[in-house]
Every structure is written in structure tokens, then in C-alpha cells.
Design a protein around this motif. Sequence first.
Motif, PDB file in Angstrom:
ATOM      1  N   VAL A   9       0.756  -1.094  -0.071  1.00 16.05           N
ATOM      2  CA  VAL A   9       0.008   0.023  -0.110  1.00 16.05           C
ATOM      3  C   VAL A   9       0.943   1.358  -0.098  1.00 16.05           C
ATOM      4  O   VAL A   9       0.683   2.230  -0.767  1.00 16.05           O
ATOM      5  CB  VAL A   9      -1.152  -0.038   1.272  1.00 16.05           C
ATOM      6  CG1 VAL A   9      -1.632   1.370   1.368  1.00 16.05           C
ATOM      7  CG2 VAL A   9      -1.858  -1.037   0.916  1.00 16.05           C
ATOM      8  N   LEU A  10       1.989   1.204   0.896  1.00 12.22           N
ATOM      9  CA  LEU A  10       2.826   2.456   0.852  1.00 12.22           C
ATOM     10  C   LEU A  10       3.600   2.354  -0.577  1.00 12.22           C
ATOM     11  O   LEU A  10       3.544   3.749  -0.957  1.00 12.22           O
ATOM     12  CB  LEU A  10       3.921   2.162   2.017  1.00 12.22           C
ATOM     13  CG  LEU A  10       4.970   3.261   2.128  1.00 12.22           C
ATOM     14  CD1 LEU A  10       4.211   4.677   2.647  1.00 12.22           C
ATOM     15  CD2 LEU A  10       5.939   2.860   3.178  1.00 12.22           C
ATOM     16  N   LEU A  11       3.910   1.544  -1.363  1.00 13.29           N
ATOM     17  CA  LEU A  11       4.601   1.584  -2.518  1.00 13.29           C
ATOM     18  C   LEU A  11       3.500   2.381  -3.559  1.00 13.29           C
ATOM     19  O   LEU A  11       4.074   3.096  -4.427  1.00 13.29           O
ATOM     20  CB  LEU A  11       5.023   0.139  -3.039  1.00 13.29           C
ATOM     21  CG  LEU A  11       5.698   0.189  -4.384  1.00 13.29           C
ATOM     22  CD1 LEU A  11       6.815   1.099  -4.418  1.00 13.29           C
ATOM     23  CD2 LEU A  11       5.892  -1.273  -4.843  1.00 13.29           C
ATOM     24  N   VAL A  12       2.246   1.817  -3.576  1.00 15.05           N
ATOM     25  CA  VAL A  12       1.427   2.276  -4.423  1.00 15.05           C
ATOM     26  C   VAL A  12       0.934   3.650  -3.998  1.00 15.05           C
ATOM     27  O   VAL A  12       0.912   4.420  -4.991  1.00 15.05           O
ATOM     28  CB  VAL A  12      -0.022   1.387  -4.545  1.00 15.05           C
ATOM     29  CG1 VAL A  12      -0.990   1.932  -5.453  1.00 15.05           C
ATOM     30  CG2 VAL A  12       0.374  -0.217  -4.985  1.00 15.05           C
ATOM     31  N   ALA A  13       0.881   4.101  -3.032  1.00 15.84           N
ATOM     32  CA  ALA A  13       0.572   5.354  -2.519  1.00 15.84           C
ATOM     33  C   ALA A  13       1.568   6.384  -2.921  1.00 15.84           C
ATOM     34  O   ALA A  13       1.519   7.479  -3.445  1.00 15.84           O
ATOM     35  CB  ALA A  13       0.426   5.574  -1.043  1.00 15.84           C
ATOM     36  N   ARG A  14       2.928   5.954  -2.590  1.00 13.35           N
ATOM     37  CA  ARG A  14       4.121   6.667  -3.483  1.00 13.35           C
ATOM     38  C   ARG A  14       3.936   6.958  -4.789  1.00 13.35           C
ATOM     39  O   ARG A  14       4.517   7.964  -5.306  1.00 13.35           O
ATOM     40  CB  ARG A  14       5.411   6.199  -2.716  1.00 13.35           C
ATOM     41  CG  ARG A  14       5.648   6.237  -1.195  1.00 13.35           C
ATOM     42  CD  ARG A  14       5.621   7.578  -0.827  1.00 13.35           C
ATOM     43  NE  ARG A  14       6.723   8.315  -1.449  1.00 13.35           N
ATOM     44  CZ  ARG A  14       7.410   9.358  -1.216  1.00 13.35           C
ATOM     45  NH1 ARG A  14       7.132  10.005   0.175  1.00 13.35           N
ATOM     46  NH2 ARG A  14       8.452   9.807  -1.561  1.00 13.35           N
ATOM     47  N   LEU A  15       3.861   5.738  -5.431  1.00  9.88           N
ATOM     48  CA  LEU A  15       3.779   5.778  -7.009  1.00  9.88           C
ATOM     49  C   LEU A  15       2.808   6.671  -7.457  1.00  9.88           C
ATOM     50  O   LEU A  15       2.934   7.440  -8.249  1.00  9.88           O
ATOM     51  CB  LEU A  15       3.450   4.545  -7.511  1.00  9.88           C
ATOM     52  CG  LEU A  15       4.733   3.641  -7.771  1.00  9.88           C
ATOM     53  CD1 LEU A  15       4.255   2.140  -7.783  1.00  9.88           C
ATOM     54  CD2 LEU A  15       5.640   4.173  -8.558  1.00  9.88           C
ATOM     55  N   VAL A  16       1.525   6.841  -6.805  1.00 13.31           N
ATOM     56  CA  VAL A  16       0.304   7.802  -6.978  1.00 13.31           C
ATOM     57  C   VAL A  16       0.645   9.313  -6.712  1.00 13.31           C
ATOM     58  O   VAL A  16       0.485  10.173  -7.355  1.00 13.31           O
ATOM     59  CB  VAL A  16      -1.029   7.338  -6.554  1.00 13.31           C
ATOM     60  CG1 VAL A  16      -1.861   8.336  -6.524  1.00 13.31           C
ATOM     61  CG2 VAL A  16      -1.373   6.027  -6.814  1.00 13.31           C
ATOM     62  N   GLY A  18       3.745  10.300  -6.670  1.00 11.71           N
ATOM     63  CA  GLY A  18       4.969  10.982  -7.672  1.00 11.71           C
ATOM     64  C   GLY A  18       4.212  11.072  -8.883  1.00 11.71           C
ATOM     65  O   GLY A  18       4.468  12.041  -9.640  1.00 11.71           O
ATOM     66  N   LEU A  19       3.283  10.429  -9.392  1.00 10.40           N
ATOM     67  CA  LEU A  19       2.488  10.800 -10.687  1.00 10.40           C
ATOM     68  C   LEU A  19       1.780  12.070 -10.556  1.00 10.40           C
ATOM     69  O   LEU A  19       1.675  12.830 -11.556  1.00 10.40           O
ATOM     70  CB  LEU A  19       1.335   9.562 -11.172  1.00 10.40           C
ATOM     71  CG  LEU A  19       2.269   8.436 -11.668  1.00 10.40           C
ATOM     72  CD1 LEU A  19       1.280   7.175 -11.786  1.00 10.40           C
ATOM     73  CD2 LEU A  19       2.866   8.297 -13.003  1.00 10.40           C
ATOM     74  N   ALA A  20       1.234  12.181  -9.338  1.00  9.86           N
ATOM     75  CA  ALA A  20       0.415  13.436  -9.116  1.00  9.86           C
ATOM     76  C   ALA A  20       1.226  14.773  -9.067  1.00  9.86           C
ATOM     77  O   ALA A  20       0.989  15.576  -9.630  1.00  9.86           O
ATOM     78  CB  ALA A  20      -0.510  13.338  -7.878  1.00  9.86           C
ATOM     79  N   HIS A  21       2.503  14.519  -8.513  1.00  8.94           N
ATOM     80  CA  HIS A  21       3.366  15.561  -8.446  1.00  8.94           C
ATOM     81  C   HIS A  21       3.964  15.852  -9.840  1.00  8.94           C
ATOM     82  O   HIS A  21       3.988  17.050 -10.056  1.00  8.94           O
ATOM     83  CB  HIS A  21       4.564  15.294  -7.655  1.00  8.94           C
ATOM     84  CG  HIS A  21       5.489  16.218  -7.546  1.00  8.94           C
ATOM     85  ND1 HIS A  21       5.390  17.530  -6.759  1.00  8.94           N
ATOM     86  CD2 HIS A  21       6.903  16.262  -7.911  1.00  8.94           C
ATOM     87  CE1 HIS A  21       6.545  18.158  -7.067  1.00  8.94           C
ATOM     88  NE2 HIS A  21       7.373  17.453  -7.703  1.00  8.94           N
ATOM     89  N   GLY A  22       4.205  14.746 -10.591  1.00 10.83           N
ATOM     90  CA  GLY A  22       4.463  15.113 -11.957  1.00 10.83           C
ATOM     91  C   GLY A  22       3.650  15.594 -12.777  1.00 10.83           C
ATOM     92  O   GLY A  22       3.812  16.458 -13.854  1.00 10.83           O
TER      93      GLY A  22
END
Length: 158
Positions: A9-16, A18-22
Motif C-alpha cells: 500500500v505504501l509503495l502504491v501510494a508513493r507511486l500515485v 509521484g505521478l500526481a506531483h509530475g
Amino acid sequence: AVGVWASLVLLVARLVQGLAHGGELPSSQTYLSEIAPKEHRGYWATLIYTSGTVGILFGTLLGAVLNMALSPEVMNAWGWRIPFLIGAAMGLYALIMRSRLHESDVFEGESLRRNASRSGRRSSGTASRPSRSSASPWASQSSTTSGAWWLRVTPPRR
């Protein structure tokens, strides 16, 4: 089992995140550049990067203060959640603030120009969308390439 799911869950949340920040960074950079007074555009544009650095410093300071103020047992039990709660509150504030922003004058002017251009084409009887061949310089090439691929993978019929 909880540890594996928590990590996932932490990995997926960080990926999301990062995409949002990008996606947010270029649009906020453009927005600030459009609303800034001409003589202060560079300064306003750098505020995005400066605020990121200030956020990192604030997070580090908050972690240090919490580690000094709370015992290791309390920190492990519930203290580690405090930065996440503060981040959630700040994210909610940013979402509300972002939803109340008005479009820049530059964007509004460009939208009006495009709408006028589109309505002018429709009223003159021309198509509102460009033809496939004029939509992209690669349109005919891509259809030829895909056709060649199709010929290679399908056997000839008898």
C-alpha cells in the motif's frame, strides 16, 4: 501478512503521489507564470521549488521535534502518524484552495480565441476537425506501417 500489505500500500501510494506531483508541477509552473506580473515572473516561478525545499526542511524539523518530545514507545505506538495527519490536513487545504482558483487571463484569452476560430470554421461550412491525413504528419505512415505489420503476421488466404 499485514507487513507485506502495508508495504505494498505504501509503495502504491508513493507511486500515485509521484505521478500526481509530475502532473501538478508543470501546470502550477505555467499557472504562476501566467498570473505573475511581468517583472516578477521569474521570482514567482521559483516559489514552487523553494516551497518544496521548505517542505523538506519542515518535515525534517517535525521528525526531530517529535523524536525529542515523545518516547520511543509512544512514537512507535501512534506518534509516527502525526506527520501523516498534518500532511493530510495540508493536502486537503491545498485541494480546496486549488479548486477555488480562477483561470488566468492568458488562458481565458486563448480559450476565447480557439472557440472563435472553431465557431468560424463551423459556420463557414468547413469541417470542425481536420482530416486524418492532415491531423498528423505521421498519419499515413502509421497506417502504412500497421498495414505492413498486419501483412507479415497473417498468412495468405487460399
